[in-house]
Write a protein that holds these residues in place. Structure first.
Motif, PDB file in Angstrom:
ATOM      1  N   ASP A   1       0.833  -1.214   0.000  1.00 24.82           N
ATOM      2  CA  ASP A   1       0.000   0.000   0.000  1.00 24.82           C
ATOM      3  C   ASP A   1       0.862   1.256   0.000  1.00 24.82           C
ATOM      4  O   ASP A   1       0.585   2.219  -0.737  1.00 24.82           O
ATOM      5  N   ALA A   2       1.899   1.258   0.848  1.00 30.36           N
ATOM      6  CA  ALA A   2       2.770   2.443   0.916  1.00 30.36           C
ATOM      7  C   ALA A   2       3.521   2.621  -0.400  1.00 30.36           C
ATOM      8  O   ALA A   2       3.711   3.746  -0.873  1.00 30.36           O
ATOM      9  N   LEU A   3       3.957   1.508  -0.984  1.00 30.56           N
ATOM     10  CA  LEU A   3       4.685   1.603  -2.256  1.00 30.56           C
ATOM     11  C   LEU A   3       3.787   2.207  -3.339  1.00 30.56           C
ATOM     12  O   LEU A   3       4.201   3.103  -4.084  1.00 30.56           O
ATOM     13  N   VAL A   4       2.562   1.728  -3.413  1.00 33.57           N
ATOM     14  CA  VAL A   4       1.643   2.240  -4.448  1.00 33.57           C
ATOM     15  C   VAL A   4       1.406   3.743  -4.241  1.00 33.57           C
ATOM     16  O   VAL A   4       1.417   4.525  -5.202  1.00 33.57           O
ATOM     17  N   ALA A   5       1.253   4.151  -2.990  1.00 36.68           N
ATOM     18  CA  ALA A   5       1.022   5.580  -2.705  1.00 36.68           C
ATOM     19  C   ALA A   5       2.244   6.410  -3.106  1.00 36.68           C
ATOM     20  O   ALA A   5       2.110   7.483  -3.708  1.00 36.68           O
ATOM     21  N   ALA A   6       3.431   5.909  -2.777  1.00 37.17           N
ATOM     22  CA  ALA A   6       4.654   6.665  -3.100  1.00 37.17           C
ATOM     23  C   ALA A   6       4.846   6.752  -4.614  1.00 37.17           C
ATOM     24  O   ALA A   6       5.166   7.827  -5.148  1.00 37.17           O
ATOM     25  N   VAL A   7       4.635   5.639  -5.304  1.00 38.21           N
ATOM     26  CA  VAL A   7       4.824   5.636  -6.764  1.00 38.21           C
ATOM     27  C   VAL A   7       3.817   6.589  -7.429  1.00 38.21           C
ATOM     28  O   VAL A   7       4.164   7.329  -8.357  1.00 38.21           O
ATOM     29  N   ALA A   8       2.599   6.602  -6.917  1.00 40.46           N
ATOM     30  CA  ALA A   8       1.572   7.478  -7.506  1.00 40.46           C
ATOM     31  C   ALA A   8       1.941   8.952  -7.355  1.00 40.46           C
ATOM     32  O   ALA A   8       1.535   9.786  -8.165  1.00 40.46           O
ATOM     33  N   ALA A   9       2.723   9.268  -6.316  1.00 43.60           N
ATOM     34  CA  ALA A   9       3.062  10.676  -6.046  1.00 43.60           C
ATOM     35  C   ALA A   9       4.377  11.105  -6.690  1.00 43.60           C
ATOM     36  O   ALA A   9       4.762  12.269  -6.598  1.00 43.60           O
TER      37      ALA A   9
END
Ligand code: KMH
Ligand code: ZN
Length: 285
Positions: free
Chosen positions: A184-192
């Protein structure tokens, strides 16, 4: 599917030789580990060095000697850590670039680091970034937290693109004090991530290594592995050689239809000074 960049971080600054005798801390051990890791599929090495007592050091002569030995004995993209250890002064961390690596780490903000603080004030980030451009060193932006992603946007807006024009990021996840090592954290970071980012890898500290690697592959990212970040292959099974972690990363990549990138491909991905020389785009300095 793009080929897979595997970066190996064989040593780090936190684990002691006493606690982990197989950690490569001498130059001979480091070069030998790097060679083995290249054979296993690594294309870049993220380097921390140690002194004669196996303690972390940023001694300029030793850094230069290390860069020269790695260039002589491997084809790997040589990335020096400018993070050093949490005890290194900022001035010494800037002087790392005197050793003329292909790449350097550049952490995008201060973070709690276990019981310590890994200091990266904004003026230091800007100084290091400008120096990397002046010295023709490709930075790898280390992002330990979502706030660091925002700081990278700010840096690129304010200062423009790095040397070589490529923007390569490494998400360092699962540090106690930073973002968790979760999908979840990885997806959020990549999206930003800023639109200017051309490639990114991820590494999960300790037991987050596998979830982060699997999430990174699922999101088309690259991988960093190594004993800087994890010391066990499974619960109670110590890593004996960094190459074991590279072999595992390469196997995961192949499962995901990604072939390990070669060192020349990694130089091209990052558009290093070496790559520009090979392509005849820049005179040798
Ligand atoms: N050893 C950590 C305090 C980097 O290499 O740039 C910092 C670190 C990040 O490992
Ligand atoms: Zn490091």
């Amino acid at each position: 599917m793009t080929d897979l960049l595997i970066t190996v971080a064989p040593t780090g600054a936190e684990t002691t030789k006493e606690a982990c005798p197989q950690l490569p801390t001498t130059l001979t051990e480091l070069v030998s580990a790097a060679q083995e890791c290249q054979m296993a599929g690594a294309a870049m090495v993220h380097v921390h060095i140690r002194d004669d007592e196996h303690r972390p050091t940023l001694a300029p002569g030793r850094l230069k000697e290390t860069v020269a030995a790695l260039r002589q004995e491997t084809d790997l993209v040589v990335q020096l850590s400018t993070g050093g250890s949490v005890h290194d002064p900022l001035e010494a961390r800037l002087q790392v670039l005197d050793a003329e690596p292909d790449s350097c780490s550049l952490t995008m903000g201060t973070t709690n680091f276990g019981d310590d603080v890994f200091l990266n004030p904004w003026p230091f980030i800007v100084d290091l970034y400008r120096l990397s451009i002046e010295r023709r060193v490709v930075p790898e932006f280390e992002l330990f937290d979502l706030g660091h992603v925002a700081a990278l946007n700010r840096l690129l807006d304010q200062e423009g693109l790095p040397f070589g024009g490529k923007v390569h990021v490494d998400l360092v996840m699962g540090v106690p004090g930073g973002m968790p090592g979760t999908a979840d954290a990885l997806v959020a970071a990549v999206a930003a991530l800023p639109a200017a980012v051309t490639s990114w890898s991820a590494t999960g500290i300790g037991r987050s290594t596998l979830p982060v690697a699997l999430a990174a592959l699922a999101k088309q990212g690259h991988l960093r592995v190594g004993m800087e970040d994890v010391l066990t292959l499974a619960k109670g099974v110590p890593v004996e050689r960094n190459a074991q972690l590279v072999e595992r990363a390469a196997a995961l990549g192949r499962l995901a239809q990604r072939q390990p990138m070669t060192p020349p491909q990694a130089h091209a991905l990052l558009n290093t000074a070496h790559h520009q020389r090979v392509m005849g785009e820049q005179p040798a300095s």
